[in-house]
Design an enzyme around this catalytic site. Structure first.
Site, mmCIF file in Angstrom:
data_model
loop_
_atom_site.group_PDB
_atom_site.id
_atom_site.type_symbol
_atom_site.label_atom_id
_atom_site.label_comp_id
_atom_site.label_asym_id
_atom_site.label_seq_id
_atom_site.Cartn_x
_atom_site.Cartn_y
_atom_site.Cartn_z
ATOM 1 C CG HIS A 1 -1.969 -0.978 1.265
ATOM 2 N ND1 HIS A 1 -3.098 -0.810 0.495
ATOM 3 C CD2 HIS A 1 -2.147 -2.148 1.912
ATOM 4 C CE1 HIS A 1 -3.920 -1.841 0.685
ATOM 5 N NE2 HIS A 1 -3.355 -2.669 1.541
ATOM 6 C CG ASP B 1 -4.430 -3.756 -2.029
ATOM 7 O OD1 ASP B 1 -5.356 -3.563 -2.836
ATOM 8 O OD2 ASP B 1 -4.566 -4.351 -0.952
ATOM 9 C CE LYS C 1 -8.507 -3.461 -1.278
ATOM 10 N NZ LYS C 1 -7.308 -3.348 -0.432
ATOM 11 C CG ASP D 1 -12.782 9.123 -7.896
ATOM 12 O OD1 ASP D 1 -13.792 9.545 -8.500
ATOM 13 O OD2 ASP D 1 -12.285 9.687 -6.909
ATOM 14 C CB SER E 1 -11.391 -10.754 3.166
ATOM 15 O OG SER E 1 -10.594 -9.657 3.547
ATOM 16 N N GLY F 1 -0.811 -11.091 5.205
ATOM 17 C CA GLY F 1 -0.172 -9.897 5.774
ATOM 18 C C GLY F 1 0.360 -10.160 7.160
HETATM 19 O O1 6AU Z 1 -3.487 -10.565 6.254
HETATM 20 P P1 6AU Z 1 -3.843 -9.170 6.670
HETATM 21 O O2 6AU Z 1 -5.248 -9.010 7.163
HETATM 22 O O3 6AU Z 1 -2.853 -8.561 7.601
HETATM 23 O O4 6AU Z 1 -3.714 -8.265 5.351
HETATM 24 C C1 6AU Z 1 -4.602 -8.393 4.288
HETATM 25 C C2 6AU Z 1 -4.238 -7.453 3.166
HETATM 26 C C3 6AU Z 1 -4.407 -5.981 3.478
HETATM 27 C C4 6AU Z 1 -5.736 -5.615 2.872
HETATM 28 O O5 6AU Z 1 -5.734 -4.283 2.402
HETATM 29 C C5 6AU Z 1 -5.836 -6.600 1.709
HETATM 30 O O6 6AU Z 1 -5.090 -7.741 2.072
HETATM 31 N N1 6AU Z 1 -7.209 -7.024 1.376
HETATM 32 C C6 6AU Z 1 -7.601 -7.024 0.053
HETATM 33 C C7 6AU Z 1 -6.687 -6.874 -1.043
HETATM 34 C C8 6AU Z 1 -7.088 -6.275 -2.288
HETATM 35 O O7 6AU Z 1 -5.610 -7.340 -1.035
HETATM 36 C C9 6AU Z 1 -8.927 -7.265 -0.263
HETATM 37 C C10 6AU Z 1 -9.777 -7.726 0.736
HETATM 38 O O8 6AU Z 1 -10.930 -8.067 0.465
HETATM 39 N N2 6AU Z 1 -9.337 -7.833 2.013
HETATM 40 C C11 6AU Z 1 -8.049 -7.512 2.354
HETATM 41 O O9 6AU Z 1 -7.700 -7.670 3.521
HETATM 42 O O10 6AU Z 1 -3.384 -5.273 2.827
#
Ligand code: 6AU
Length: 455
Positions: A265, A294, A296, A299, A351, A427
């Site tokens: 990000h 990422d 996203k 717009d 998610s 993550g």
């Molecule tokens: O495993 P985490 O929860 O620490 O990190 C999840 C990462 C974060 C969120 O911005 C991203 O995945 N994410 C995304 C995307 C596009 O990657 C979509 C989503 O539905 N849920 C989500 O957590 O960087």
């Protein structure tokens, strides 16, 4: 059978079977769509249906009744009224406010619940409901459905140890309709072809391999990602949600050998610079992984364009892959002058708990994704068309983990088994661990084995 046959002819007259071209919840297309909702408007038929269903299971085997939302809700309610056994209601999403309960009604942990579904195709939404009820400590043994599309769902459910009874099977109802001259010859032909093909290639069937996916994905970045995956035997993308470039580089040096992609990000990096990007690029070439931004984008087209090419991040100058929402419509991601070596990933279904996307939105988002040649794949929590790569975030070995900010987590095995995911995005589970190198390697291994087991 006579009684059931008579009943089926009555409900058929309500228009419960439609012929045409339909996209099912699973993303698959079908020439036939079966929808029992109209029965809710005919109390006499609803009562008859409930009595037929109730005759399939002995009353003493359950203490509660629940319908898979939403189509089975009126049916479950009628079953409850006819049997005098209490109803509980399963929500699709929690409300995000108030009690935030997923199950409404009065129940105790350890109670036996009878589950009702209208149509069984893959059995996926039913199994999701089972999981949610089991999370609440309820016990599911018996499941009743009105119609089995005979596409593998029943076996899928039985394999997991549930008793499932179904009133009708698609083959037998088509025979009834044919016998009564209720189907046109053309309809019979189309349906026979569909079910012949689909029954061979049912939902139990193995997933398609990365090699096969490569044939279906035309974008060079999609192919490149699959090549890396096959070469390094990894479907793991690490999400480096860290706010200092030094920390990101440290993480990448530790995990680079285990990943096919690194997700950033850029706008959370406090000391973002072009030299940081240059260092990252260098490592990504050495260790062979792709860079995902990422961002996203969400717009209108002209603003998306500016965010992609300008500002301090100049995403188009370095990212291999970029995430976009399609909430602003298909045109918002067209004409962005995306470099030829950059691919897009749409976010069709997040998610997060309490996400606002419903089936209708997701279907439209997936259609937009399929039609845009720049799109290589999508983020979703379900199976998608084989022409898209499926990325699954919200991954953690400890599945019950739900942080206070509202992300939900599943085990990598669940992502590969149930959604037929292609890539897991991990993550915190890695960057917050004591030993990111070992933990990343563990996620790589588990993700790769889960993929292989699905073949
Ligand atoms: O495993 P985490 O929860 O620490 O990190 C999840 C990462 C974060 C969120 O911005 C991203 O995945 N994410 C995304 C995307 C596009 O990657 C979509 C989503 O539905 N849920 C989500 O957590 O960087």
């Amino acid at each position: 059978m006579e009684e059931k046959e008579q009943f089926f002819l009555k409900i058929y007259n309500l228009g419960i079977i439609k012929f045409g071209h339909f996209t099912l919840k699973s993303g698959m297309t079908s020439p036939i769509y079966i929808d029992f909702r109209p029965i809710a408007s005919r109390p006499d038929l609803l009562i008859k249906l409930s009595d037929l269903l109730l005759s399939e299971v002995p009353y003493h085997t359950f203490e509660l009744i629940c319908g898979v939302p939403y189509a089975a809700l009126p049916i479950a309610t009628t079953l409850s009224l006819r049997s005098n056994i209490p109803l509980i209601i399963k929500r699709k999403e929690n409300k995000g406010y108030g009690t935030k309960r997923m199950i409404e009604g009065i129940y105790k942990r350890g109670q036996n619940c009878l589950l009702i579904e209208d149509v069984i195709t893959s059995g996926d939404s039913l199994l999701q409901t089972v999981r949610d009820l089991e999370k609440e400590g309820l016990i599911i043994k018996n499941i009743l459905s009105i119609l089995d599309r005979e596409q593998g769902g029943i076996d899928n459910i039985k394999k997991r140890g549930f008793n499932i009874r179904t009133l009708f099977r698609i083959g037998e109802v088509l025979k009834i309709l044919e016998k009564k001259d209720l189907l046109k010859e053309k309809e019979i032909h189309i349906i026979q072809l569909f079910f012949k093909k689909k029954n061979k290639k049912n939902f139990q069937e193995k997933r398609i391999s990365y090699e096969e996916k490569k044939e279906k994905i035309s974008h060079p970045i999609g192919k490149k990602l699959l090549d890396i995956t096959l070469k390094k035997k990894t479907n793991l993308i690490v999400s480096a949600d860290l706010i200092y470039s030094e920390k990101i580089l440290e993480l990448v040096n530790l995990t680079g050998d285990s990943i096919c992609g690194l997700k950033l990000h850029a706008d959370i990096i406090s000391d973002f610079s072009s030299s940081f990007i240059a260092s990252l690029k260098k490592i990504s070439v050495e260790k062979k992984f792709l860079l995902f931004e990422d961002r996203k984008l969400c717009d209108v087209g002209p603003t998306n364009y500016l965010q992609l090419h300008h500002g301090i991040h100049k995403i188009s100058s370095w990212a291999d892959i970029l995430t976009v929402h399609v909430i602003a419509g298909s045109i918002s991601i067209q004409n962005l002058n995306i470099p030829p070596n950059m691919g897009l990933i749409t976010v069709s279904e997040m998610s997060s708990s309490g996400r606002l996307s419903d089936d209708n939105y997701i279907r439209k988002a997936l259609n937009i994704s399929l039609k845009n040649p720049k799109v290589i794949g999508t983020v979703a929590q379900r199976k998608v068309d084989d022409r898209l790569l499926l990325f699954t975030p919200g991954i953690h070995f400890s599945q019950s983990k739900e942080n206070s900010m509202g992300n939900t987590y599943i085990h990598p095995n669940q992502a590969f088994q149930e959604s037929r995911s292609d890539f897991i995005i991990v993550g915190k589970a890695i960057y917050q661990s004591k030993n990111p190198k070992i933990v990343a390697e563990k996620y790589r291994e588990v993700g790769w084995t889960a993929y292989k087991n699905g073949l």
